[in-house]
Write an enzyme that holds these catalytic residues in place. Structure first.
Site, PDB file in Angstrom:
ATOM      1  N   CYS A 101       0.806  -1.226   0.000  1.00  0.00           N
ATOM      2  CA  CYS A 101       0.000   0.000   0.000  1.00  0.00           C
ATOM      3  C   CYS A 101       0.835   1.269   0.000  1.00  0.00           C
ATOM      4  O   CYS A 101       0.315   2.351  -0.239  1.00  0.00           O
ATOM      5  CB  CYS A 101      -0.926   0.013   1.213  1.00  0.00           C
ATOM      6  SG  CYS A 101      -2.152  -1.282   1.140  1.00  0.00           S
TER       7      CYS A 101
ATOM      8  N   PHE B  76     -10.718  -3.716   0.751  1.00  0.00           N
ATOM      9  CA  PHE B  76      -9.939  -3.294  -0.425  1.00  0.00           C
ATOM     10  C   PHE B  76     -10.823  -3.082  -1.652  1.00  0.00           C
ATOM     11  O   PHE B  76     -11.786  -3.828  -1.865  1.00  0.00           O
ATOM     12  CB  PHE B  76      -8.843  -4.321  -0.750  1.00  0.00           C
ATOM     13  CG  PHE B  76      -7.615  -4.166   0.127  1.00  0.00           C
ATOM     14  CD1 PHE B  76      -6.508  -3.474  -0.338  1.00  0.00           C
ATOM     15  CD2 PHE B  76      -7.583  -4.675   1.414  1.00  0.00           C
ATOM     16  CE1 PHE B  76      -5.375  -3.302   0.470  1.00  0.00           C
ATOM     17  CE2 PHE B  76      -6.453  -4.522   2.224  1.00  0.00           C
ATOM     18  CZ  PHE B  76      -5.352  -3.826   1.745  1.00  0.00           C
TER      19      PHE B  76
ATOM     20  N   ASN C 282      -9.899   0.880   0.569  1.00  0.00           N
ATOM     21  CA  ASN C 282      -8.435   0.928   0.519  1.00  0.00           C
ATOM     22  C   ASN C 282      -7.990   0.445  -0.865  1.00  0.00           C
ATOM     23  O   ASN C 282      -8.133  -0.734  -1.184  1.00  0.00           O
ATOM     24  CB  ASN C 282      -7.873   0.026   1.638  1.00  0.00           C
ATOM     25  CG  ASN C 282      -6.348  -0.049   1.644  1.00  0.00           C
ATOM     26  OD1 ASN C 282      -5.687   0.406   0.710  1.00  0.00           O
ATOM     27  ND2 ASN C 282      -5.795  -0.634   2.698  1.00  0.00           N
TER      28      ASN C 282
ATOM     29  N   HIS D 139      -2.733   7.602   4.496  1.00  0.00           N
ATOM     30  CA  HIS D 139      -3.264   6.454   3.742  1.00  0.00           C
ATOM     31  C   HIS D 139      -4.404   5.802   4.529  1.00  0.00           C
ATOM     32  O   HIS D 139      -4.181   5.299   5.645  1.00  0.00           O
ATOM     33  CB  HIS D 139      -2.158   5.424   3.503  1.00  0.00           C
ATOM     34  CG  HIS D 139      -2.671   4.114   2.965  1.00  0.00           C
ATOM     35  ND1 HIS D 139      -3.365   4.030   1.776  1.00  0.00           N
ATOM     36  CD2 HIS D 139      -2.622   2.857   3.463  1.00  0.00           C
ATOM     37  CE1 HIS D 139      -3.711   2.772   1.565  1.00  0.00           C
ATOM     38  NE2 HIS D 139      -3.276   2.033   2.575  1.00  0.00           N
TER      39      HIS D 139
HETATM   40  C1  LIG Z   1     -11.496  -4.083  10.073  1.00  0.00           C
HETATM   41  C2  LIG Z   1     -11.960  -2.920  10.911  1.00  0.00           C
HETATM   42  C3  LIG Z   1     -12.767  -1.962  10.033  1.00  0.00           C
HETATM   43  C4  LIG Z   1     -12.869  -3.442  12.043  1.00  0.00           C
HETATM   44  O1  LIG Z   1     -13.276  -2.353  12.861  1.00  0.00           O
HETATM   45  P1  LIG Z   1     -13.002  -2.379  14.453  1.00  0.00           P
HETATM   46  O2  LIG Z   1     -11.589  -2.761  14.699  1.00  0.00           O
HETATM   47  O3  LIG Z   1     -13.467  -1.100  15.023  1.00  0.00           O
HETATM   48  O4  LIG Z   1     -14.001  -3.474  14.946  1.00  0.00           O
HETATM   49  P2  LIG Z   1     -13.717  -4.852  15.701  1.00  0.00           P
HETATM   50  O5  LIG Z   1     -12.530  -4.795  16.593  1.00  0.00           O
HETATM   51  O6  LIG Z   1     -15.015  -5.217  16.318  1.00  0.00           O
HETATM   52  O7  LIG Z   1     -13.384  -5.819  14.485  1.00  0.00           O
HETATM   53  C5  LIG Z   1     -14.402  -6.500  13.747  1.00  0.00           C
HETATM   54  C6  LIG Z   1     -13.910  -7.918  13.564  1.00  0.00           C
HETATM   55  O8  LIG Z   1     -12.773  -7.880  12.673  1.00  0.00           O
HETATM   56  C7  LIG Z   1     -11.697  -8.621  13.262  1.00  0.00           C
HETATM   57  N1  LIG Z   1     -10.426  -8.061  12.812  1.00  0.00           N
HETATM   58  C8  LIG Z   1     -10.016  -6.779  12.886  1.00  0.00           C
HETATM   59  N2  LIG Z   1      -8.795  -6.642  12.329  1.00  0.00           N
HETATM   60  C9  LIG Z   1      -8.420  -7.860  11.900  1.00  0.00           C
HETATM   61  C10 LIG Z   1      -7.275  -8.368  11.223  1.00  0.00           C
HETATM   62  N3  LIG Z   1      -6.257  -7.580  10.856  1.00  0.00           N
HETATM   63  N4  LIG Z   1      -7.240  -9.689  10.914  1.00  0.00           N
HETATM   64  C11 LIG Z   1      -8.274 -10.501  11.238  1.00  0.00           C
HETATM   65  N5  LIG Z   1      -9.407 -10.060  11.867  1.00  0.00           N
HETATM   66  C12 LIG Z   1      -9.473  -8.767  12.197  1.00  0.00           C
HETATM   67  C13 LIG Z   1     -11.914  -8.458  14.763  1.00  0.00           C
HETATM   68  O9  LIG Z   1     -11.281  -9.487  15.479  1.00  0.00           O
HETATM   69  C14 LIG Z   1     -13.440  -8.528  14.868  1.00  0.00           C
HETATM   70  O10 LIG Z   1     -13.872  -9.873  14.905  1.00  0.00           O
HETATM   71  P3  LIG Z   1     -15.107 -10.288  15.836  1.00  0.00           P
HETATM   72  O11 LIG Z   1     -16.236  -9.381  15.474  1.00  0.00           O
HETATM   73  O12 LIG Z   1     -15.352 -11.708  15.491  1.00  0.00           O
HETATM   74  O13 LIG Z   1     -14.643 -10.082  17.247  1.00  0.00           O
HETATM   75  C15 LIG Z   1     -10.774  -2.202  11.573  1.00  0.00           C
HETATM   76  O14 LIG Z   1     -10.133  -3.085  12.491  1.00  0.00           O
HETATM   77  C16 LIG Z   1      -9.759  -1.693  10.624  1.00  0.00           C
HETATM   78  O15 LIG Z   1      -9.950  -0.671   9.931  1.00  0.00           O
HETATM   79  N6  LIG Z   1      -8.597  -2.327  10.626  1.00  0.00           N
HETATM   80  C17 LIG Z   1      -7.458  -1.848   9.871  1.00  0.00           C
HETATM   81  C18 LIG Z   1      -7.160  -2.819   8.831  1.00  0.00           C
HETATM   82  C19 LIG Z   1      -5.746  -2.617   8.430  1.00  0.00           C
HETATM   83  O16 LIG Z   1      -4.814  -3.000   9.154  1.00  0.00           O
HETATM   84  N7  LIG Z   1      -5.530  -2.032   7.292  1.00  0.00           N
HETATM   85  C20 LIG Z   1      -4.203  -1.718   6.850  1.00  0.00           C
HETATM   86  C21 LIG Z   1      -4.099  -2.413   5.663  1.00  0.00           C
HETATM   87  S1  LIG Z   1      -2.397  -2.479   5.346  1.00  0.00           S
HETATM   88  C22 LIG Z   1      -2.200  -1.379   4.167  1.00  0.00           C
HETATM   89  O17 LIG Z   1      -3.036  -0.581   3.862  1.00  0.00           O
HETATM   90  C23 LIG Z   1      -0.863  -1.489   3.540  1.00  0.00           C
HETATM   91  C24 LIG Z   1      -0.637  -2.731   2.761  1.00  0.00           C
HETATM   92  O18 LIG Z   1      -1.516  -3.591   2.679  1.00  0.00           O
HETATM   93  O19 LIG Z   1       0.449  -2.858   2.176  1.00  0.00           O
END
Ligand SMILES: CC(C)(COP(=O)(O)OP(=O)(O)OC[C@H]1O[C@@H](n2cnc3c(N)ncnc32)[C@H](O)[C@@H]1OP(=O)(O)O)[C@@H](O)C(=O)NCCC(=O)NCCSC(=O)CC(=O)O
Length: 375
Positions: free
Chosen positions: A145, A196, A326, A293
């Site tokens: 990303c 994504f 994303n 980002h």
């Molecule tokens: C996915 C979300 C929208 C969920 O929102 P919240 O965190 O507020 O809500 P929450 O904690 O209740 O999470 C909802 C459910 O998703 C699960 N969950 C959250 N993050 C997770 C992950 N990384 N892997 C697996 N499961 C995941 C939680 O355990 C939960 O499960 P349950 O409900 O069963 O308890 C958020 O966590 C988010 O925006 N995460 C960021 C994702 C990320 O890291 N993006 C960066 C991409 S990297 C990038 O951009 C660069 C690249 O790729 O190179």
């Protein structure tokens, strides 16, 4: 000097996505995963996403829904044509805004996570745009990303070190390379398919603008890269027979929050910019405009909380996340485009200085210090 963006014509609202995804992948029986996917989508801050992969295309390639079947060749075949075409759609807009002929482009930097060919997307894009055969091309694959920001950093160096250079940077990302159906034990899949989307961004970068034809938008004061030690595990990916296998660690939002302040402070310090920045998260950070980002809603929340940013400081990032999801390396172009659009609509007296920050595998943090030319 100019920014262009493009998306595939087909899109799915986030509200409809869970039903769409479980239906087209024949996974309705996986009720627990569907409920979890709904929780992720509900909390994503996303309203809709655009996709090259339609139900019709998936019907032609049912193997794209599973990771056990060998589908990489077919995915790459689709991407080989679609990536340069989407990149060209964004690049044409950037070139039109720039105001000079495509033949005046001296360098081309292309990046994508959706490909693995020679002849690559750079050659195809140059042909589609009618660039000169002497255009100096650089092709970057699988940069995650942060790749769009990395390509802009490279363009800045090229532009500043080659008198008269005009660098076209283009990035196109298609989720179809990593698309797959839900599977027990593969929670990464739900995150990837839940946040994504597809898009392409392009920009023309140059030094010493030719007035009045060229009208710069942002002055790129510095562009730096930091690798956070001990975090190689946090974002990983590998091209396998079933497509791109991507993993994003749960702790990404907290990791970003932990490191954002020192990355930005380190980028600002050598410039001697007179901003009263408190690296412990004081109000000084509000003296900048921000292009973060939008890797996910939780990433933006983490940055906002850690830096005590005022509500609205990440509006451009949140709007892009909401409208498109994303889009990996292409996202930075959308956020910069949104920032300048918002400034043009009455926020012209916004902050003079700002930062663009992107995250990728490494964990890599790309930090660009920007000055808005018309602030
Ligand atoms: C996915 C979300 C929208 C969920 O929102 P919240 O965190 O507020 O809500 P929450 O904690 O209740 O999470 C909802 C459910 O998703 C699960 N969950 C959250 N993050 C997770 C992950 N990384 N892997 C697996 N499961 C995941 C939680 O355990 C939960 O499960 P349950 O409900 O069963 O308890 C958020 O966590 C988010 O925006 N995460 C960021 C994702 C990320 O890291 N993006 C960066 C991409 S990297 C990038 O951009 C660069 C690249 O790729 O190179």
């Amino acid at each position: 000097m100019a920014i262009g963006t493009a998306n595939p014509a087909s899109w799915v609202t986030q509200e409809e996505y869970v039903d769409w995804y479980f239906r087209v992948t024949n996974s309705e029986h996986l009720a627990d995963l569907k409920a979890k996917m709904k929780r992720i989508c509900d909390k994503s801050g996303i309203k809709k996403r655009h996709f090259h992969l339609t139900e019709e295309l998936l019907a032609d390639h049912p193997d794209f829904a599973g990771r056990a079947q060998p589908s990489l060749d077919a995915r790459l075949d689709v991407a080989a044509a679609a990536v340069p075409e989407l990149a060209a759609a964004a690049a044409r807009k950037a070139i039109a805004e720039w105001g000079r002929p495509a033949g005046d482009i001296t360098h081309l930097v292309v990046t994508t996570n959706s490909g693995g060919h020679v002849v690559g997307a750079d050659v195809r894009l140059a042909r589609l745009l009618g660039l000169r055969p002497t255009v100096r091309r650089t092709l970057l694959y699988l940069g995650g990303c942060s790749a769009g920001s990395g390509a802009l950093r490279l363009a800045k160096d090229l532009a500043e070190n080659t008198p008269g250079a005009r660098v076209l940077v283009a990035c196109a990302e298609l989720n179809l390379i990593a698309f797959r159906g839900p599977e027990d034990g593969c929670l990464d899949t739900l995150i990837l398919q839940g946040i994504f989307g597809d898009g392409a961004g392009a920009a023309v970068v140059g030094a010493d603008p030719v007035v009045p034809v060229e009208r710069p938008i942002f002055y790129m004061a510095s562009a730096s890269q930091t690798t956070i030690p001990g975090t190689e595990h946090a974002i990983t990916g590998q091209l396998r027979k079933g497509g791109l296998d991507y993993h994003i660690a749960h702790e990404m939002p907290s990791l970003v929050g932990e490191h954002i302040a020192h990355c930005v402070a380190d980028a600002l310090a050598p410039l001697g910019i007179g901003i009263d920045v408190d690296v412990d998260g004081g109000g000084g950070w509000n003296g900048l405009f921000w292009a973060v980002h939008p890797g996910g809603r939780a990433i933006l929340d983490s940055v906002e909380a850690r830096l005590a940013l005022a509500p609205g400081k990440l509006a451009a990032s949140r709007r892009v996340l909401g409208e498109f999801g994303n889009m990996a390396g292409a996202t930075v172009f959308f956020v910069l485009d949104e920032l300048r659009r918002a400034r043009g609509e009455g926020e012209r007296r916004g902050c003079e200085w700002g930062v663009a920050v992107a995250f990728g595998p490494g964990v890599t943090v790309e930090t660009m210090v920007l000055r808005a030319v018309h602030f």
